[in-house]
Every structure is written in C-alpha cells, then in structure tokens.
Design an enzyme around this catalytic site. Structure first.
Site, PDB file in Angstrom:
ATOM      1  N   ASN A 253       0.775  -1.258   0.106  1.00 50.98           N
ATOM      2  CA  ASN A 253      -0.021   0.147  -0.092  1.00 50.98           C
ATOM      3  C   ASN A 253       0.930   1.417  -0.090  1.00 50.98           C
ATOM      4  OD1 ASN A 253       0.565   0.881   2.733  1.00 50.98           O
ATOM      5  ND2 ASN A 253      -0.483  -1.085   3.300  1.00 50.98           N
TER       6      ASN A 253
ATOM      7  N   ASP B  94      -4.559  -6.314   5.562  1.00 49.58           N
ATOM      8  CA  ASP B  94      -5.367  -6.958   6.087  1.00 49.58           C
ATOM      9  C   ASP B  94      -5.206  -8.388   5.539  1.00 49.58           C
ATOM     10  OD1 ASP B  94      -6.445  -5.070   7.803  1.00 49.58           O
ATOM     11  OD2 ASP B  94      -7.788  -4.420   6.245  1.00 49.58           O
TER      12      ASP B  94
ATOM     13  N   PRO C  90      -2.725 -11.619  10.922  1.00 43.60           N
ATOM     14  CA  PRO C  90      -3.113 -11.571  12.081  1.00 43.60           C
ATOM     15  C   PRO C  90      -2.906 -10.156  12.471  1.00 43.60           C
ATOM     16  CG  PRO C  90      -0.556 -12.125  11.751  1.00 43.60           C
ATOM     17  CD  PRO C  90      -1.119 -12.190  10.563  1.00 43.60           C
ATOM     18  N   ASP C  91      -3.831  -9.740  13.500  1.00 47.36           N
ATOM     19  CA  ASP C  91      -3.797  -8.279  14.028  1.00 47.36           C
ATOM     20  C   ASP C  91      -2.889  -8.049  14.952  1.00 47.36           C
ATOM     21  OD1 ASP C  91      -4.631  -5.722  15.151  1.00 47.36           O
ATOM     22  OD2 ASP C  91      -6.515  -5.978  13.992  1.00 47.36           O
ATOM     23  N   ILE C  92      -1.867  -7.409  14.551  1.00 53.41           N
ATOM     24  CA  ILE C  92      -0.855  -7.288  15.516  1.00 53.41           C
ATOM     25  C   ILE C  92      -1.278  -6.300  16.729  1.00 53.41           C
ATOM     26  CG2 ILE C  92       1.618  -6.333  15.929  1.00 53.41           C
ATOM     27  CD1 ILE C  92       1.556  -6.630  12.576  1.00 53.41           C
TER      28      ILE C  92
ATOM     29  N   PHE D  77      -3.796   3.262  15.310  1.00 55.54           N
ATOM     30  CA  PHE D  77      -3.828   4.339  14.501  1.00 55.54           C
ATOM     31  C   PHE D  77      -4.944   3.952  13.375  1.00 55.54           C
ATOM     32  CE2 PHE D  77      -0.898   7.964  13.604  1.00 55.54           C
ATOM     33  CZ  PHE D  77      -0.082   7.768  14.545  1.00 55.54           C
TER      34      PHE D  77
ATOM     35  N   LYS E 161     -13.179   1.844  16.088  1.00 54.53           N
ATOM     36  CA  LYS E 161     -11.787   1.105  15.856  1.00 54.53           C
ATOM     37  C   LYS E 161     -11.044   0.867  17.362  1.00 54.53           C
ATOM     38  CE  LYS E 161     -10.248   0.791  12.040  1.00 54.53           C
ATOM     39  NZ  LYS E 161      -9.732   1.516  10.841  1.00 54.53           N
TER      40      LYS E 161
ATOM     41  N   LYS F 118     -10.056  -2.631  19.007  1.00 54.80           N
ATOM     42  CA  LYS F 118      -8.751  -3.061  18.937  1.00 54.80           C
ATOM     43  C   LYS F 118      -8.518  -3.286  20.548  1.00 54.80           C
ATOM     44  CE  LYS F 118      -7.650  -2.475  14.746  1.00 54.80           C
ATOM     45  NZ  LYS F 118      -6.896  -3.387  13.904  1.00 54.80           N
TER      46      LYS F 118
HETATM   47  O1  C5P Z   1      -8.008  -2.419  11.148  1.00 52.24           O
HETATM   48  P1  C5P Z   1      -7.179  -1.275  10.798  1.00 52.24           P
HETATM   49  O2  C5P Z   1      -5.927  -1.781  10.082  1.00 52.24           O
HETATM   50  O3  C5P Z   1      -7.899  -0.237  10.221  1.00 52.24           O
HETATM   51  O4  C5P Z   1      -6.578  -0.898  11.994  1.00 52.24           O
HETATM   52  C1  C5P Z   1      -5.425   0.144  12.044  1.00 52.24           C
HETATM   53  C2  C5P Z   1      -4.468  -0.204  13.441  1.00 52.24           C
HETATM   54  O5  C5P Z   1      -4.404  -1.556  13.899  1.00 52.24           O
HETATM   55  C3  C5P Z   1      -3.406   0.497  13.029  1.00 52.24           C
HETATM   56  O6  C5P Z   1      -2.855   0.800  14.470  1.00 52.24           O
HETATM   57  C4  C5P Z   1      -2.599  -0.610  12.568  1.00 52.24           C
HETATM   58  O7  C5P Z   1      -0.993  -0.582  12.675  1.00 52.24           O
HETATM   59  C5  C5P Z   1      -3.132  -1.623  13.430  1.00 52.24           C
HETATM   60  N1  C5P Z   1      -3.027  -3.301  12.568  1.00 52.24           N
HETATM   61  C6  C5P Z   1      -2.176  -4.254  13.101  1.00 52.24           C
HETATM   62  N2  C5P Z   1      -2.145  -5.375  12.450  1.00 52.24           N
HETATM   63  C7  C5P Z   1      -3.121  -5.526  11.410  1.00 52.24           C
HETATM   64  C8  C5P Z   1      -4.033  -4.696  10.888  1.00 52.24           C
HETATM   65  C9  C5P Z   1      -3.985  -3.286  11.618  1.00 52.24           C
HETATM   66  O8  C5P Z   1      -1.599  -3.961  14.089  1.00 52.24           O
HETATM   67  N3  C5P Z   1      -3.104  -6.842  11.034  1.00 52.24           N
END
Ligand code: C5P
Length: 405
Positions: free
Chosen positions: A213, A282, A310-312, A332, A346, A350
């Site tokens: 991106n 994503d 994975p969502d870090i 963010f 969000k 999160k």
């Molecule tokens: O869900 P979204 O991508 O909009 O969320 C944004 C936030 O989540 C940012 O802080 C981004 O760094 C974090 N994020 C993450 N891992 C992912 C997706 C988003 O840490 N896979």
C-alpha cells in the site's frame, strides 16, 4: 522546522580535518533557527579559515583570550554566559585530555572551564583516527568527561582521511543537528521503552510480485524520532520503506505482516509503550508460489485466494502485559470519512486506550498531517502540521497519560 529557534550555540572548532564539516554544521544550526558564535583555536585555523566561519555565522569569529573587542577583555566569560550550549565540533583527542584536566591556556578551553556548569551544557563531537579513538586513554577521558557532566555525541565509522577505516570520524552535520535538537527536547519519556510499527507491509504473490500500500512510514518514523528525543529507548519495526533510521533508534526491518508480527512479539516483553502506526495488509495471498506465475496463453488471469493476516495491535493489546497496565497501547486508523466515529469504533474493537485517527489520502506519503486523538472520554484534534511536530505532541500526550495512570 525551526527546531533551534531562540537557542544560542557557541560552536568551538579544534584542529582536525573534520573542520570542513563544521562549516556545514554551522549552516545547519542557523537554518534550524539558532544563532551561532564560532570560536576557533589556532590549530583549527590551519584547516578552515575564520572568514568562512564568519560568513556562515554572520558574526566575527573569536580565536584569542586576549581579544580586545570585549570591553572587559574577558571573552571566555562573556561568550560562555550568553550560550545555551557550547558545542565542540570537531573535538580532538588532545582537547578531550585537556578539558579533563581543567586546563585553560587558550580561549576555547578557558571558555569551557569558565562556563556555568549547571546552566551551559557542553556537547562534544569527537573526531580522530581510529587508533586514537580506541586508545584506552581516549576512552578513559571520554568516560570521565561524561562523569563531569559533558555530553559526548559519539562518532561515525568508515573511511578516514588518513586512509584507514574504522571508528572515530566526526558525525555528519545532519546527524549532529539531529542530536543537538534532541538534546534540547524535554525528556518526557525518560525510562520508557517504546516499540513502534511503521510503514506498509508487502505480501508476496510470487517471487517478483506482491501486494502493498502507499504508506510511506513517515508518521511512524517521526514518532520514533520524537520518542527518542523525549529520552525513551526506541525500537522501530519497519515495513519496506526507504527512510533513514532516526538517530539512536533500534530498527528491525520486516516485509510481510507475519514478519512484523513476529518481530513485534519478540520485542514487546521489554516495552512499556506500543504504538502501531504501520499500515498492515489485512489480507495476504493464501499460497504464494515459489516460481513466477506465467501467462498461460488462455487470456484468463490467475485466481488469487487470500487469507487474513494476524492483527498485531489487537494481539498485543490483549496480552497480559497490556491488560495489567505494564504496556500502554496506541493504535492508528486511516479513514476516508467520519473520522471520529470510525476511530472511536476502532479503538473499542482493538481494545486500546488511545487511538490516533487520520485521513488516509491526506497522510500517505505526505510530510504534513493532522491527527484526531480518540480515547474513552472523547476526542482531541491536533491540527495540520509537519509530522515531526505532530509526533512530538503525540509523545507529550502519551507521557501525560502514563503519568496519570
Ligand atoms: O483494522 P485497521 O487496519 O484499520 O487498524 C489499524 C490499526 O491496527 C493500526 O494501528 C495498525 O497498525 C494496526 N493493525 C495491526 N495489524 C493488522 C492490521 C492493523 O497492528 N493486521
């Protein structure tokens, strides 16, 4: 940015080939808003002329303790009293030894000794041959100067004018400027360990193609710089970007979201603050091929299947460390509209106390940005400005939150 506006720096030059860099440093300090008074030793004048330094600083250069321009004939007192800092760049091995013993037989050393020690910091940018730098005497002198309250700005490594290669080069003017700006920033995050993710991720389709991106990483890198300026130990987990590492920041380069997750988890146990500024993909191709995907002549594009990354941030925010208050997590959100509502949603999803909303198209690749800080109590706008200025405001906001918890 005029990061040194209102600061008066006495720039002292000792003899050494690195004097040529002092000209550019003087310019950089002035561009950053400082006023600069140059003091040169006789040896320094062998390498660069006072004319050059006068032209760049727009002030006559001082070289002698007997300079009759001063009505009281005490330039060492007058020059040191008006300084916000004395910076010796370049500082020779000999001058370090001299300072250490409090010797004062020419203007520069006299001025360092005469400075009000609690009010006028002494910053030293050493420059010497690698053997001189590594010598136990130099290392001993450096440690003692630090114990006496001086700040040693470190040295660079690489090819030296003598033809040898190693440690001891004077830092580049841009590096010195970054360190001096950092020196003057309030140490709001002293003792904190800040872990930051930044930049995009790259998800491979095959060995030569992938999905990424437009995140430039600039916001995350600015936060890393601001956190380090505020006295934190900073680790920056960076996706593929071509940005210079901020001074004093430990950087871990990664490519994919999975790499970023792994690197983050291996550093998070030591962290007290986690800031997820990365634009993490994503989705990733479910089965990247080992060989380049070729056209098969049928005219049909290949079908790509995706799997969720994975969502870090959510993972870290759910860790025991975050839940029992030892790790403060900041997320963010890059949105295109309804920033406040989307950012608040969000933040809750999160599970983080603070989420920073910004408009994606207005930030990706830009040097400026505007932020919306969203917490359980509401929102706070940080109006458009350079990313480093915003990063400093975000850092001070985080420091205030850490203090109140
Ligand atoms: O869900 P979204 O991508 O909009 O969320 C944004 C936030 O989540 C940012 O802080 C981004 O760094 C974090 N994020 C993450 N891992 C992912 C997706 C988003 O840490 N896979």
């Amino acid at each position: 940015m005029q990061d040194l506006a209102g600061k008066h720096i006495v720039l002292g030059l000792k003899g050494g080939i690195a004097c040529y860099k002092a000209a550019e440093l003087c310019r950089a300090l002035i561009k950053a808003g400082a006023t600069v008074q140059v003091v040169m030793t006789e040896a320094a004048e062998q390498f660069i002329t006072p004319v050059t330094m006068q032209a760049l600083s727009n002030r006559t250069v001082y070289g002698s303790q007997w300079d009759a321009r001063e009505p009281n004939n005490m330039p060492h007192i007058n020059l040191s009293r008006e300084a916000d800092a004395i910076l010796i760049a370049p500082c020779s091995a000999d001058f370090m030894a001299k300072l250490l013993h409090g010797r004062a037989d020419e203007l520069l050393s006299l001025m360092c000794l005469a400075r009000p020690i609690a009010e006028v910091p002494l910053l030293i940018a050493p420059a010497m041959n690698r053997e001189m730098w590594a010598h136990p005497a130099t290392q001993r002198n450096m440690a003692q100067l630090q114990a006496d309250g001086a700040t040693i700005l470190g040295v660079g490594s690489g090819f030296q004018a003598c033809g040898e290669t190693g440690d001891g080069r004077m830092l580049e003017p841009a590096e010195l400027l970054e360190d001096i700006v950092a020196f003057f920033q309030p140490k709001l995050l002293a003792g904190q360990q800040v872990l930051i993710t930044a930049g995009p991720t790259y998800e491979a389709i095959d060995p030569v193609r992938g999905i990424t991106n437009l995140s430039s990483g600039k916001m995350g890198f600015a936060i890393a710089r601001a956190a380090r300026e505020a006295g934190a130990q900073v680790t920056l987990v960076a996706g593929p970007v071509s940005l210079a590492t901020p001074r004093g920041v430990a950087r871990v380069d990664v490519r994919s979201a999975q790499d970023m997750m792994e690197a983050t988890l291996s550093c998070v146990d030591a962290a007290t603050v986690f800031i997820a500024a990365a634009a993490v993909a994503d989705w990733r191709p479910a089965a990247p091929t080992a060989q380049k995907i070729k056209k098969d002549g049928s005219g049909k594009p290949p079908e790509l299947l995706f799997t969720e990354n994975p969502d870090i941030l959510a993972t870290v925010a759910q860790s025991a460390r975050a839940r029992d208050g030892r790790l403060f997590c900041v997320g963010f959100a890059a949105e295109s509209h309804d920033l406040a509502a989307h950012s608040q949603a969000k933040r809750k999803r999160k599970g983080v106390p603070l989420l920073v909303g910004n408009i994606g198209p207005a930030t990706f690749g830009q040097d400026d940005n505007a932020l919306l800080l969203v917490d359980a109590a509401g929102t706070r706008e940080i109006p458009r400005g350079p990313k480093l200025a915003l990063a400093r405001l975000l850092v001070s906001d985080i420091a205030r939150r850490l203090k109140s918890t």
